[in-house]
Enzyme design. Sequence first.
Site, PDB file in Angstrom:
ATOM      1  CG  PHE A 134      -2.047  -0.926   1.213  1.00 64.21           C
ATOM      2  CD1 PHE A 134      -3.281  -0.546   0.718  1.00 64.21           C
ATOM      3  CD2 PHE A 134      -1.886  -2.220   1.692  1.00 64.21           C
ATOM      4  CE1 PHE A 134      -4.348  -1.436   0.694  1.00 64.21           C
ATOM      5  CE2 PHE A 134      -2.952  -3.116   1.679  1.00 64.21           C
ATOM      6  CZ  PHE A 134      -4.184  -2.721   1.173  1.00 64.21           C
ATOM      7  CG  ASP A 135       0.969   5.797  -1.877  1.00 65.96           C
ATOM      8  OD1 ASP A 135       2.110   6.081  -1.467  1.00 65.96           O
ATOM      9  OD2 ASP A 135       0.124   6.647  -2.206  1.00 65.96           O
ATOM     10  CG  LEU A 136       0.954   6.953   4.511  1.00 67.51           C
ATOM     11  CD1 LEU A 136       0.081   6.040   5.365  1.00 67.51           C
ATOM     12  CD2 LEU A 136       2.145   7.476   5.311  1.00 67.51           C
ATOM     13  CG  ASP A 137       1.348  10.810   1.960  1.00 69.93           C
ATOM     14  OD1 ASP A 137       0.938  10.567   3.105  1.00 69.93           O
ATOM     15  OD2 ASP A 137       2.452  11.330   1.718  1.00 69.93           O
TER      16      ASP A 137
END
Length: 425
Positions: A117-120
Amino acid sequence: MKIEIKPDGVWYHGSNVFFTELKAGSTITQWRELAEAFSHKPGALGYDDDGLISHNGTEKGYLYIIDEWIDIQKDIYQHPGTTMDQSAEFITKRPLKVKMIRECEAAGAHKASQLLFDLDGTLTDPKEGICKSVQYALHALGIEEPDLDKLEPFIGPPLADSFMEFYGLSKERTKQAIVKYRERFSVRGWAENKVYEGIPDMLKSLKEAGYILAVASSKPTVFVERILTHFGLRDVFSVVAGSELDGRRTGKEEVIEETLRQLSGQKDAGKHVEEVSEQSDAETRQDAAKRKCDAGENRRDTEGNSTEPGGGSCRRGEVIMIGDRKFDIEGAHAHGMRCVGVAYGYAQSDELEQAGADFIVDSPAELLQLLLRLRTAEESGDMAVCRREGWALKRAGGNVGAEKTAGEGCAPEKDSGDERRYIHE
């Protein structure tokens, strides 16, 4: 379904046999998914009006790219017996060099088990903290930007790249801007953030379904860890990888590579890669490629596909990247991984489609539904289950369904110039 052949496009071949040269009289294609389907040596293969392929092949296969220039007029001719679109399959007139870019597991042999997963813009909405910190940094450099909305493009890409691209800062001024940005972000900006609705429940459900979860973010790891811990999300992730404060590992491709390395428990990929390069001539090319892949080295073709077996995931099961920007998609494809684009983040109009996202969802709820459906489809070997559940592959041009008997060994694949996107209908 109309397939447009591009002279500079990538050509593919699929087979259940490993080799380094394709014989004359073999079938090649620019339709990637078709080639991958043929690698399983199906007895029958078909596709629906949206181009979604289904087949009954069960063997483990190999996906190849043609590793030399092809003159469409001299080196190939259209398959005279094809029952598909006339541009789907071509026959080679001469032997061609190939590179194996992916091992295609037999149906049901494995399922996607690791999610990055990407965060932002994917797990959390960081707009206030990031944009106000960018605003603060620009002010310190004598640049006023009162509209925070205009700073949204800073969400996703490496910070240095954004300052230079959007405000034309020199490298020296960019360094100053980053110092000022972190001066505010490290104190206040990181907490000016919120988790998207539905994310905690989605992550819990994915964990319970057996997925191994990880975070791959271009944000410095120290801030990623702080944010996840603050929101009570850290414990669901087996690995959290980001960039370094000194500017190292800011590109998404690099971050994904580090995440994969940690997931596989490798300590020093570089050392193993050197060993591979010094192998004896007696060692087979396939063994060498597998060792490089195990070491985390992932070469790419011009389309961004991994040119090493396993596409970067090798023996660690299928890996899917989830992110909201083109950088996530490009980074994932560089490692031979699929990528789900989340449209609720900060992508610009049509950004995810243009970047070639394999799937696109509009909410965490849809993301959960898709990922669970993918597991069901891969376990059964029937990707058409995604179609029945409402997930469709959209292609430009006319659509004509087809049913054909699979040929021996050779495998056509997807038109690299074919516009595509998965959406929920």
